[in-house]
Design a protein around this motif. Structure first.
Motif, PDB file in Angstrom:
ATOM      1  N   SER B  43       0.842  -1.198   0.000  1.00 43.12           N
ATOM      2  CA  SER B  43       0.000   0.000   0.000  1.00 43.12           C
ATOM      3  C   SER B  43       0.874   1.244   0.000  1.00 43.12           C
ATOM      4  O   SER B  43       2.098   1.167   0.093  1.00 43.12           O
ATOM      5  N   GLN B  44       0.211   2.397  -0.090  1.00 40.47           N
ATOM      6  CA  GLN B  44       0.973   3.643  -0.156  1.00 40.47           C
ATOM      7  C   GLN B  44       1.248   4.221   1.224  1.00 40.47           C
ATOM      8  O   GLN B  44       1.697   5.345   1.349  1.00 40.47           O
ATOM      9  N   GLY B  45       0.979   3.416   2.233  1.00 31.76           N
ATOM     10  CA  GLY B  45       1.273   3.894   3.582  1.00 31.76           C
ATOM     11  C   GLY B  45       0.131   3.607   4.524  1.00 31.76           C
ATOM     12  O   GLY B  45      -0.828   4.358   4.591  1.00 31.76           O
ATOM     13  N   ALA B  87      -5.384   1.172  -4.202  1.00 30.90           N
ATOM     14  CA  ALA B  87      -6.272   0.016  -4.326  1.00 30.90           C
ATOM     15  C   ALA B  87      -6.654  -0.200  -5.782  1.00 30.90           C
ATOM     16  O   ALA B  87      -6.744  -1.326  -6.269  1.00 30.90           O
ATOM     17  N   ARG B  90      -3.788  -1.903  -8.049  1.00 32.96           N
ATOM     18  CA  ARG B  90      -3.063  -3.106  -7.644  1.00 32.96           C
ATOM     19  C   ARG B  90      -3.224  -4.309  -8.565  1.00 32.96           C
ATOM     20  O   ARG B  90      -2.250  -5.005  -8.842  1.00 32.96           O
ATOM     21  N   ARG B 104      -1.042  -6.412  -0.063  1.00 32.46           N
ATOM     22  CA  ARG B 104      -1.544  -5.062   0.180  1.00 32.46           C
ATOM     23  C   ARG B 104      -2.971  -5.146   0.689  1.00 32.46           C
ATOM     24  O   ARG B 104      -3.893  -4.938  -0.059  1.00 32.46           O
ATOM     25  N   ASN B 105      -3.121  -5.452   1.958  1.00 30.35           N
ATOM     26  CA  ASN B 105      -4.436  -5.653   2.583  1.00 30.35           C
ATOM     27  C   ASN B 105      -5.548  -5.898   1.560  1.00 30.35           C
ATOM     28  O   ASN B 105      -6.502  -5.146   1.463  1.00 30.35           O
ATOM     29  N   THR B 107      -8.514  -8.142   0.004  1.00 32.34           N
ATOM     30  CA  THR B 107      -9.507  -9.139   0.390  1.00 32.34           C
ATOM     31  C   THR B 107      -9.608 -10.238  -0.655  1.00 32.34           C
ATOM     32  O   THR B 107      -9.711  -9.966  -1.851  1.00 32.34           O
ATOM     33  N   ARG B 112     -12.373 -11.991  -7.573  1.00 30.78           N
ATOM     34  CA  ARG B 112     -10.967 -11.654  -7.774  1.00 30.78           C
ATOM     35  C   ARG B 112     -10.152 -12.919  -8.040  1.00 30.78           C
ATOM     36  O   ARG B 112      -9.269 -12.948  -8.895  1.00 30.78           O
ATOM     37  N   THR B 156     -12.365  -0.832  -4.005  1.00 30.54           N
ATOM     38  CA  THR B 156     -12.236  -1.719  -2.859  1.00 30.54           C
ATOM     39  C   THR B 156     -13.526  -2.504  -2.656  1.00 30.54           C
ATOM     40  O   THR B 156     -14.583  -2.147  -3.191  1.00 30.54           O
ATOM     41  N   THR B 157     -13.435  -3.547  -1.854  1.00 33.61           N
ATOM     42  CA  THR B 157     -14.635  -4.262  -1.454  1.00 33.61           C
ATOM     43  C   THR B 157     -15.511  -3.352  -0.591  1.00 33.61           C
ATOM     44  O   THR B 157     -16.726  -3.532  -0.543  1.00 33.61           O
ATOM     45  N   SER B 181      -5.679   7.062  -0.281  1.00 34.38           N
ATOM     46  CA  SER B 181      -6.080   7.071   1.116  1.00 34.38           C
ATOM     47  C   SER B 181      -5.823   8.414   1.792  1.00 34.38           C
ATOM     48  O   SER B 181      -6.579   8.823   2.658  1.00 34.38           O
ATOM     49  N   THR B 198     -13.789   1.508   6.126  1.00 37.40           N
ATOM     50  CA  THR B 198     -12.847   0.597   5.458  1.00 37.40           C
ATOM     51  C   THR B 198     -12.674  -0.603   6.375  1.00 37.40           C
ATOM     52  O   THR B 198     -13.436  -0.757   7.346  1.00 37.40           O
ATOM     53  N   ASP B 199     -11.690  -1.457   6.082  1.00 38.81           N
ATOM     54  CA  ASP B 199     -11.425  -2.596   6.954  1.00 38.81           C
ATOM     55  C   ASP B 199     -11.128  -2.083   8.365  1.00 38.81           C
ATOM     56  O   ASP B 199     -10.486  -1.042   8.522  1.00 38.81           O
TER      57      ASP B 199
END
Ligand SMILES: N[C@@H](CCC(=O)N[C@@H](CS)C(=O)NCC(=O)O)C(=O)O
Lengths: 395, 340
Positions: B43-45, B87, B90, B104-105, B107, B112, B156-157, B181, B198-199
């Protein structure tokens, strides 16, 4: 005479010696090659995508998206298809582009003319405007406007209230929305009639001026027509229009019309950025008109304002239009930065969310590129047509 | 931004066009060995998951599962280069071969896994989607959110679950969806949205970036299943197996009581239990089966640690409970198939 021509015509050469026919054959072969190459490429892509287990084809366009979009010009919800989402994004792109082009043109013309002003302060201010804005990357300006718009605004609960019908908060500018009831068709009709009237009036006024030299106040008459006719219709039909006034319910306002911070920031950033380029184009255009033109106009006794409007601007337009077209194209393409600040344009919804949810990069990017190509060609041909109508007609 | 998407999409197209026939099996692993490192998409951070410090050193749980793979292949957990991805970017990055693996976190979902030409190598974090709001809104349950504005990430989901949840409960909402983000956080902080969704792990991590972290609460509802884990592209089953088993050994090590400080001693111990001997490669052919050195698992555990150590180092500072991510024998669902 005829006999002579006939006799001097050589015998028909075999087709491979005839340059025209030969060219035709070569072109045919070339076309065939292009088709074969294209076909192989597409086939190969399909086979390889399949081999790698990536779905392909356009079947996904009919399945429902499962995500929601905040701003839509056509009915859409999460059970709508990807194709509908595509249209939603396309219309949103067209919406910002059209409004952005309109505002950028007005701002750009004002700034371009101001830069040539004899008033030192006005000219300097315009120079600073142009030089600053042209040199700051658009994405930064976009974030600047977005957060500059957002930060000072209050929560919906403490929204700035104008006459209980307009509300300004960090959710956007909410205002009343007109709802046209039965019988309001006449208003639309009046509007169309006004537009047709204006076009006829302009043609007539131009003819009259060419014949008699008398000028007709087209602008004010047009303004009167476009406001007056629908107003008359409105009164005549007894106001069949009601207003949907926004109301604070829970977290947000509901009802009415809204201009979101995302949309506003995008339009601001795009039109201000582009206007700085247009200003320079306008300045160049005006400076390209020979000074003798102004002097000639003055010596004929034209007022300075008429000189600008009737002599300088029309000639400057010929220099302005071609580079102006490319600024319009730039603005349209730059609107794809929308995703950075959550405005749901075509790139954000379709090449962004939809691509990610389906994984069909090839199809989706293909469609998106085709749309931008189509938009660009449309703008170009409209501007070319306009340019042709403005071009110097030798008499 | 668009240029980047266009480029990676084009490379998917070009790669798919030019690769006549199928790439030979093992292509990813071969190219990794040739390069000498793994290109890992992160991820970007996101503090605790993948985050770079000022010197460009990456840390986090997702980063550690790039490192386990590098330790298994090269015996060197540092043989990784990172590509920060939004996201939205990716999957194209993975499909086009720009990265070798994605950690990258992300799901694991059916579509997918099946329609994007990628395989999920396991679950490194069992998560679920949550909601965060400002305390002063006075909201205590997600069911009170009718009509709210929700900020979240694009592609994202989260975007999908939100729509499901609100329509299922007859509520409406306004989605405000950003590509990156940082903008989600900034816009939520500026009051553009009532809710940041988000998650739950992401909420805890992003919360540290807010102006006043204590002024916000996470609502009790968890509205989805978000099993997060690394993914690889189709076409190299051996590499897929290596990534998968580099995750499992960390779980198995925790269960067996092996960790970064005792693994070397265990490997040297001639009288260790048979399971330990297989684990360290003194017996059996676990390494050989994967095409790796016999001591691959020792390298993973000594250089990166077991799952519990990875958790303590990265996630515990965010004050997230171990919950489902505990070992199966301790009330969680972290479970590795037998190493034999
Ligand atoms: N697990 C979800 C969401 C993943 C996601 O993108 N989360 C955001 C918010 S926590 C994120 O990772 N942001 C960090 C970044 O973009 O660098 C998915 O796979 O779709």
């Amino acid at each position: 005479m005829t006999d002579q021509t006939k006799s001097s015509t050589p015998a028909k050469p075999p087709f491979w010696r005839d340059p025209d026919k030969r060219a035709l054959v070569f072109q045919g072969v070339f076309l065939l090659l292009v088709v074969v190459v294209l076909f192989t490429l597409i086939r190969n892509t399909m086979l390889n995508l399949e081999a790698r287990g990536i779905s392909s084809g356009f079947g996904f366009l009919e399945t429902s998206t499962g995500f929601k979009i905040a701003e839509t010009l056509i009915p859409y919800d999460e059970s709508s298809s990807f194709f509908t989402a595509f249209l939603v994004g396309l219309l949103n792109t067209i919406k910002v582009s059209v409004i952005g082009v309109f505002l950028a043109t007005i701002l750009g013309f004002i700034m371009g003319v101001a830069r040539l002003s004899k008033n030192w302060l006005v000219a300097r201010l315009s120079a600073v405007y142009v030089d600053t804005l042209r040199n700051i990357p658009l994405l930064l300006q976009l974030f600047f406007w977005y957060f500059a718009v957002l930060r000072p605004l209050k929560n919906p609960k403490q929204a700035d209230n104008f006459f209980d019908i307009i509300f300004l908060s960090n959710r956007g500018l909410y205002g009343p929305k007109p709802i046209f009831e039965d019988g309001s068709g006449l208003i639309l009709f009046a509007l169309i009639a006004a537009i047709v009237g204006i076009i006829v009036l302009r043609i007539w006024a131009k003819k009259r001026m060419e014949n008699t030299g008398e000028r007709f106040p087209v602008f004010y008459t047009s303004l009167g027509l476009i406001i007056g006719l629908p107003l008359l219709a409105l009164i005549g039909t007894g106001f069949p229009v009601s207003w949907d006034i926004p109301e604070l319910k829970g977290f947000n306002f509901r009802g009415g019309m809204v201009m979101t911070p995302e949309f506003s920031a995008l339009v601001f950033a795009l039109s201000i950025y582009t206007s700085s380029f247009i200003a320079e184009i306008v300045r160049a255009g005006i400076m390209s008109v020979d000074k003798g033109q102004t002097e000639a106009a003055y010596s004929l006794g034209l007022k300075p304002s008429w000189t600008t409007r009737l002599v300088i601007i029309p000639q400057a337009m010929r220099v302005i239009i071609p580079p102006l077209t490319s600024q319009y194209l730039n603005l349209t393409k730059n609107s794809s930065l929308a995703a950075a600040i959550a405005y749901p344009d075509l790139v954000s919804i379709f090449a962004g969310t939809a691509l990610n949810q389906t994984g069909q990069a090839v199809e989706i990017m293909g469609m998106t590129l085709a749309v931008y190509l189509f938009l660009s060609l449309t703008i170009s041909s409209l501007m070319n047509w306009y340019n042709a109508s403005k071009a110097l007609v030798e008499r | 931004m668009i240029k980047k998407v266009v480029l990676s999409s084009l490379s998917v197209a070009v790669a798919s066009t030019l690769m006549m026939g199928t790439a030979h099996a093992g292509a990813t692993l071969d190219s990794i060995k040739e390069k000498g490192f793994i290109q890992c998409g992160v991820s970007q951070g996101l503090p605790g998951f993948s985050n770079a410090d000022e010197k460009g050193n990456w840390t986090g749980l997702d980063v550690d599962f790039c490192r386990t793979t590098a330790a298994a292949i090269f015996g060197d957990a540092d043989a990784v280069k990172y590509t920060p991805l939004s996201a939205k970017e990716r999957f194209t990055a993975l499909q086009s071969g720009e990265i070798d693996m994605l950690s990258r976190n992300t799901t694991w979902t059916q579509s997918r896994d099946t329609s994007m030409g990628i395989n999920f190598a396991g679950v490194t974090y069992y998560d679920g989607q949550g909601f965060m709001v400002r305390k002063d809104l006075g909201v205590t349950s997600a069911l009170e959110l009718d009509g709210a504005s929700l900020c979240t990430n694009q592609g994202t989901t989260t975007e999908l679950n939100m729509a499901d949840y609100f329509s299922q409960h007859g509520m409406t909402f306004e989605p405000v969806v950003f590509e990156k983000s940082d903008e989600v956080v900034a816009a939520y902080d500026a009051g553009r949205c009532d809710v940041y969704s988000t998650d739950a792990s992401g909420l805890a991590a992003q919360r540290t970036k807010l102006a006043e972290p204590e002024a916000h609460i996470v609502l009790p509802e968890i509205i989805s299943k978000e099993p997060l884990g690394p993914a690889v592209a189709h076409g190299d089953d051996q590499f897929f197996d290596i990534v998968k088993w580099s995750i499992f050994v960390t779980v198995e090590a925790e269960e067996m009581g092996l960790n970064s400080s005792n693994i070397k001693a265990a490997a040297a111990n001639k009288d260790a239990a048979p399971a330990v001997k297989r684990f360290v490669g003194a017996e059996g052919s676990l390494g050989e089966n994967l095409g790796l050195e016999a001591d691959w698992a020792v390298n993973v555990i000594s250089q990166v640690g077991n799952y519990g150590e990875i958790w303590e180092r990265n996630v515990a500072p965010l004050e997230l409970p171990r919950g489902l991510n505990n070992l199966w024998s301790k009330g969680g669902i972290m479970y590795a198939p037998p190493l034999r």
